[in-house]
Design a protein around this motif. Structure first.
Motif, mmCIF file in Angstrom:
data_model
loop_
_atom_site.group_PDB
_atom_site.id
_atom_site.type_symbol
_atom_site.label_atom_id
_atom_site.label_comp_id
_atom_site.label_asym_id
_atom_site.label_seq_id
_atom_site.Cartn_x
_atom_site.Cartn_y
_atom_site.Cartn_z
ATOM 1 N N HIS A 145 0.827 -1.204 0.000
ATOM 2 C CA HIS A 145 0.000 0.000 0.000
ATOM 3 C C HIS A 145 0.864 1.257 0.000
ATOM 4 N N ARG A 146 1.848 1.277 0.871
ATOM 5 C CA ARG A 146 2.706 2.469 0.954
ATOM 6 C C ARG A 146 3.424 2.714 -0.375
ATOM 7 N N GLY A 177 4.835 7.029 6.561
ATOM 8 C CA GLY A 177 4.386 6.528 5.265
ATOM 9 C C GLY A 177 3.182 5.614 5.359
ATOM 10 N N PHE A 178 2.976 5.029 6.528
ATOM 11 C CA PHE A 178 1.870 4.068 6.682
ATOM 12 C C PHE A 178 0.616 4.710 7.281
ATOM 13 N N VAL A 181 12.557 3.711 -2.866
ATOM 14 C CA VAL A 181 12.909 2.976 -1.640
ATOM 15 C C VAL A 181 11.700 2.194 -1.139
ATOM 16 N N ASP A 182 10.542 2.837 -1.135
ATOM 17 C CA ASP A 182 9.340 2.155 -0.646
ATOM 18 C C ASP A 182 9.032 0.924 -1.500
ATOM 19 N N THR A 213 7.457 11.964 9.790
ATOM 20 C CA THR A 213 6.043 12.327 9.728
ATOM 21 C C THR A 213 5.216 11.594 10.775
ATOM 22 N N GLY A 214 5.577 10.342 11.005
ATOM 23 C CA GLY A 214 4.781 9.490 11.873
ATOM 24 C C GLY A 214 4.380 10.140 13.187
ATOM 25 N N GLY A 215 5.355 10.708 13.881
ATOM 26 C CA GLY A 215 5.089 11.279 15.184
ATOM 27 C C GLY A 215 4.083 12.415 15.153
#
Lengths: 674, 674
Positions: A498-499, A583-584, A537-538, B581-583
């Motif tokens: 998905h990412r 990213g997720f 990369v993903d 970004t996650g945080g």
């Protein structure tokens, strides 16, 4: 070293195994030897690898124990000596120069050999030379009667071949090419074996015929005398000096001033200059393109992944021998591997080493298929293979370099000593992020392929297998309900897919929008390039996760090994999510609750794998000589080795000169006062 | 080097400025000299720094140009020579040993001096010694009549002081302490200046009085003869061998066997042993605790941040001199800094260097206040200061080390040459992640303070200023509507505050829940430690962003400089969000649309700052000698310098021995065939 009364703590050899390390081996839940066989690709390979290694280790000529004490010049001399000796040894043992034994020889002493680019020189002649040229030059090179190098990169030019400046103009009157280095930035710079060894070079130069440029072509040029090693007329050649590592290799510079070579010295499998100066093109060079890929692919199992495996072995063994601070109040100091923070440094690196090993096997298989196809004149798989290899080269070199440095730092102060082996592993490995294709450049090549595939999918064309998912729909939300769902490979594979899909697609959309808004294509590409590199990369990260999972399916008959590798695979996948949550989650694919589940599953896995950490690194089966580390030996006697090895340091055998010259005149002032 | 006809591309000196670099300077939107003054803390400081630097650079004794070619022993010898000379020079120039000039001397030659721990030795006596001890030892040390070291760390023991094994037992009959190294892991290991220099050491050992242990105490021990430098009776001492860098320093080992020192040699400002063996405690050691913090804080402006500044200077100058590939089809090859991917590597590092510089100023001010308080017996600020300093030490050493390596790799192959200066910067700086408090250990200390504050806030107690936000409410959602809103500092400060608050609080909740579920406190702490370390990073990152913003407010009178620094501050803040970004998104604080806005704003900033990149590194005001880099000199003649310097490499002045010994016997076989 100055010593009044020698310490008596030590025997110089024959240590028993440190009980803290021994205890770790007693709990192995799987057959270590069997896992070693799987990693080697079969028990017979393990046997042969060990046999070759034993031959090398028992020969004092190959001893590398003192390498941490040597200067660049000493390293070079020893490497030349060993390389010459290895050639003899191989003859003596009846090992073929293209056989499996050579791979195992390299595994044992690669870092301490010279003549590595000499092999590229030979392959280059085989790939680009005519049959006559091969017949003339290759036998001489194989016997080391000449030493060759591959001179392409210039001081001012690397990746971009069209920018190379060296020229070769044809002089029909003498039937010679005249080679020139027209500016300082045009000097050949970096070729290995050039600095102090090579007598010959395949020099890449812009071919000029009657003033017209025909692009890059390879020329065989003698650069030094075989008799006394002096530079040939018109040649300036030397060593580029000290580097971060690789100081056993004599990377060199080369400048040419009206150097003449006969017409026959242009390697002419694919194009030729006739005596009258006419240019003739012959056949496709696509097969040659594959040769470059062979080198790029070959790095991973021989240099890159094993280096991370070595670093994991050293750091994990040391982390059960080193005790530091109280974990439980009143207990003795704890093994540092019992700290969650230490596990979180080392165990994901271990998972990465295993993951890349199995993912590489997949690439290797595609590669074999492409190679077979190419021989039949079919080149369909090449673009996909190029994108895949470029990407996996980046991921492997980036993750392994970073991982080695994590391992090094996790060993604290002692990881900073060269005697730990770890600084050398890092300083050497990190070069692989730059050579055989600079990583950012490669990522953008992979990205270019992905964008092309998005467009093909948009136009309804079928996509090659590794990128087929780019034509599928993005899933809306992850379906995991509880933390153990994240130990289901289909759940995390789907998350990675998905990412990748979202990122490749959204970057393609941005790119298209910029172009449609009137931005020139090249400018639009540049403005998207940071995101394109991330998307690549993903994509590759997804492939590695998926192939790691698939590799485990082949191990059904070995339940105990499959179980532990499944834990590692889960850890590899969840570590990637835990460390790059953004990213997720940014499009809501994972909810906050699911991120918390990932975190808890991930941290649980650390505790599980911690118990098996030592058996898992033992399975890599490096000998103490392979590791050459005072911290990481099989017996875990880290402190004794550090001390024994330190005593051998030249800094302890310098005599009193510095004292007598600089310090004594000062210190004598204190004599009357103390 | 072997050369047939010397190249004539070069003058050996007096290069003109590379026009590609010159062009970059013409577009400066601000007064570079003024920015330099701001960085120096005033024009007078700039003047003094340059004057000191000029004195050092004009003295051939301090020349470090050949350092990349030297062995560990040569580096050590030269460092001793320079250090002895520097002492003379300082007397000659009338520079005080605690004055500002010394700081500037260190800036000029720090990496190439010995006797650095000698200063710690002196400070240790000043901090822990009685007035009599200070009067006896300090004058001798100041004049270098003795050379000292600080021997605390042991082979098997670092961070955890209670684990140290060295013993000092009092013998009342002779009024002496008997020092012993009871095992190999108890050897003193790592102290600088110990390996080949020191005559005296302050040895930390467990004090035993009548069989009872009184904990760690410092003892003055003579370890080598002042007359001939031989080890004192019972002493084994030597050098620990080669390291990843710092090879100018003789880190050493020390083992003691029944070494006797008089009772007066226990440093006794805070505790004393009476002639009858009675132990007497005197006053609080808290003030001494501050001394350790002085060292930890002092690293940042002298070693850590300037190293990143140097790396940025080298990499950014090189990136406008290096041209690679076509950006616009048909144009000449582009400056690599014009590629977005290159900007995205280097410009965030530049922003980090500036950000840490200004954030450090804030810490320094709190520090001054705490110091003044302490002198009045008030220790209230110490826990906050400790948490802050520990955290900022981690962030600064981690970010700067990683940033230097990004700069190095961004220079491609040439960044791998020692002559670029970059490998040495990395290999040296990365040690700072381990020394003066290992980074993970420090983060957990900061985290411990944060958790304590959460509990205090919960109980309604007021919090110290830097953590006052921990008692505030978390904001629900970021209010930004469009991408330029993310250039509003209050928007991104709020985002960082939100992330830190959420992470500290949620980790505190998890910790509490574990404890309430019956998990032992120590085990609960360990199980949360990965998240605790992350929370501490988030806290400190927030502080740095906020203090960077505040520092700019003081520059209102310098609009042009304020404007460009505002761009850097925005870049620093948005880079942190873009890369993690996650945080910021996992709890929905930022929406996907807002993440896209951050990305666009961030990428726009790269284009803006790219134009000012060279003036921004010029403002750091490093001379070519300071940088000692073939790639990064002010004139931008990178290729010429690489070539000139390479020619000086010892590998080019070895004679023909390797050829004659190993190669000639092989090559002569080809003579008849070619």
């Amino acid at each position: 070293m100055a010593t009044q009364n020698e310490n008596i703590f030590l025997n110089s050899s024959g240590y028993t195994v440190n009980p803290d390390l021994e205890a770790e081996r007693k709990t192995a839940s799987f057959n270590i030897e069997l896992l070693t066989n799987i990693l080697d690709g079969g028990a017979e390979n393990t046997r042969m690898r060990r046999a070759v290694n034993a031959v090398i280790e028992s020969d004092p000529e190959f001893n590398i124990q003192n390498e941490y004490f040597q200067s660049q010049s000493e390293k070079y001399e020893n490497s030349v000596r060993r390389s010459v000796h290895l050639r003899k040894k191989m003859e003596e043992m009846g090992w073929s120069k293209n056989g499996p034994e050579l791979v195992y020889c390299y595994r044992a002493v690669y870092n301490a050999l010279a003549f590595n680019v000499h092999r590229v020189f030979i392959n280059c002649i085989l790939g680009l030379g005519s049959d006559e040229q091969i017949a003339k030059w290759v036998p001489l090179a194989e016997k080391y009667y000449i030493a060759g190098t591959y001179a392409q990169t210039e001081l001012g030019h690397g990746t971009y071949l069209r920018g190379l400046e060296t020229t070769a103009a044809f002089d029909a009157t003498t039937q010679e090419f005249i080679l020139n280095t027209p500016s300082i930035s045009a000097m050949k710079w970096w070729p290995g074996d050039l600095g102090q060894t090579a007598t010959h070079a395949v020099v890449f130069a812009q071919l000029y015929l009657k003033g017209k440029c025909y692009g890059m072509h390879p020329f065989m040029v003698q650069i030094r005398s075989l008799r006394d090693h002096s530079p040939a007329p018109g040649v300036t050649v030397g060593d580029i000096g000290p580097k971060m590592s690789f100081n056993n290799v004599d990377n060199g510079f080369l400048s040419l001033k009206n150097v003449r070579v006969p017409r026959e010295n242009m390697l002419s499998r694919f194009s030729q200059v006739l005596p009258n100066g006419q240019y003739v093109k012959k056949g496709s060079e696509k097969i040659n393109y594959l040769t470059m890929m062979v080198i790029r692919a070959g790095m991973l199992p021989t240099e890159v992944i094993p280096t991370l495996m070595k670093a994991c072995t050293i750091a994990i063994r040391y982390s059960v021998v080193r005790r530091q601070s109280e974990l439980k109040p009143g207990d003795q100091e704890a093994k540092i591997l019992d700290y969650q923070t230490q596990q979180e440094k080392l165990l994901p690196q271990l998972a990465t080493a295993y993951g890349l090993h199995f993912a590489y096997n997949y690439v290797h298989n595609i590669f074999q298929k492409a190679y077979a196809d190419t021989k039949e004149g079919k080149f369909d798989l090449l673009p996909e293979l190029h994108a895949l290899l470029s990407g996996i080269k980046v991921i492997a070199t980036d993750y392994c370099s970073a991982g080695v440095e994590v391992c090094r730092r996790a060993c604290g102060g002692h990881g900073y000593s060269l005697l730990s082996g770890l600084p050398t592993l890092y300083n050497r490995l990190v070069a692989s992020c730059t050579y055989e294709g600079e990583n950012t450049v490669l990522l953008l090549q992979t990205a270019r392929f992905l964008i092309k595939c998005i467009r093909m999918a948009h136009d309804g064309h079928p996509l090659p297998s590794s990128v087929a998912y780019l034509s599928s729909k993005t899933s809306e939300k992850c379906k995991a309900q509880e933390k153990r769902d994240f130990l289901n490979p289909s759940v995390y594979i789907e998350a990675y897919r998905h990412r990748a899909l979202r990122n490749v697609r959204s970057t393609a959309v941005k790119l298209q929008a910029l172009i449609q808004s009137g931005v020139a294509q090249y400018e639009a590409w540049n403005r998207c390039s940071v995101q394109l590199a991330h998307a690549a990369v993903d994509h590759i990260h997804y492939i590695v996760v998926e192939k790691f999972v698939h590799a485990l399916e082949d191990l059904e008959t070995e339940a105990a090994i499959q179980r532990i590798l499944k834990h590692l695979c889960d850890l590899f996948a969840l570590h990637g999510i835990f460390s790059n949550t953004g990213g997720f989650v940014q499009d809501g694919y994972l909810s906050q609750e699911q991120v918390d589940m990932v975190t808890e599953s991930y941290l649980d896995l650390l505790t599980i794998i911690r118990k098996h950490a030592v058996p898992l690194v033992d399975a890599f089966d490096f000998t103490d000589t392979n590791l050459n580390s005072a911290l990481g030996s099989y017996d875990g006697q880290a402190y004794q080795r550090l001390y024994e090895w330190a005593k051998k340091s030249p800094t302890n055998h310098q005599g009193n000169r510095v004292f007598n010259t600089y310090l004594k005149p000062l210190f004598q002032n204190a004599l009357s006062k103390l």
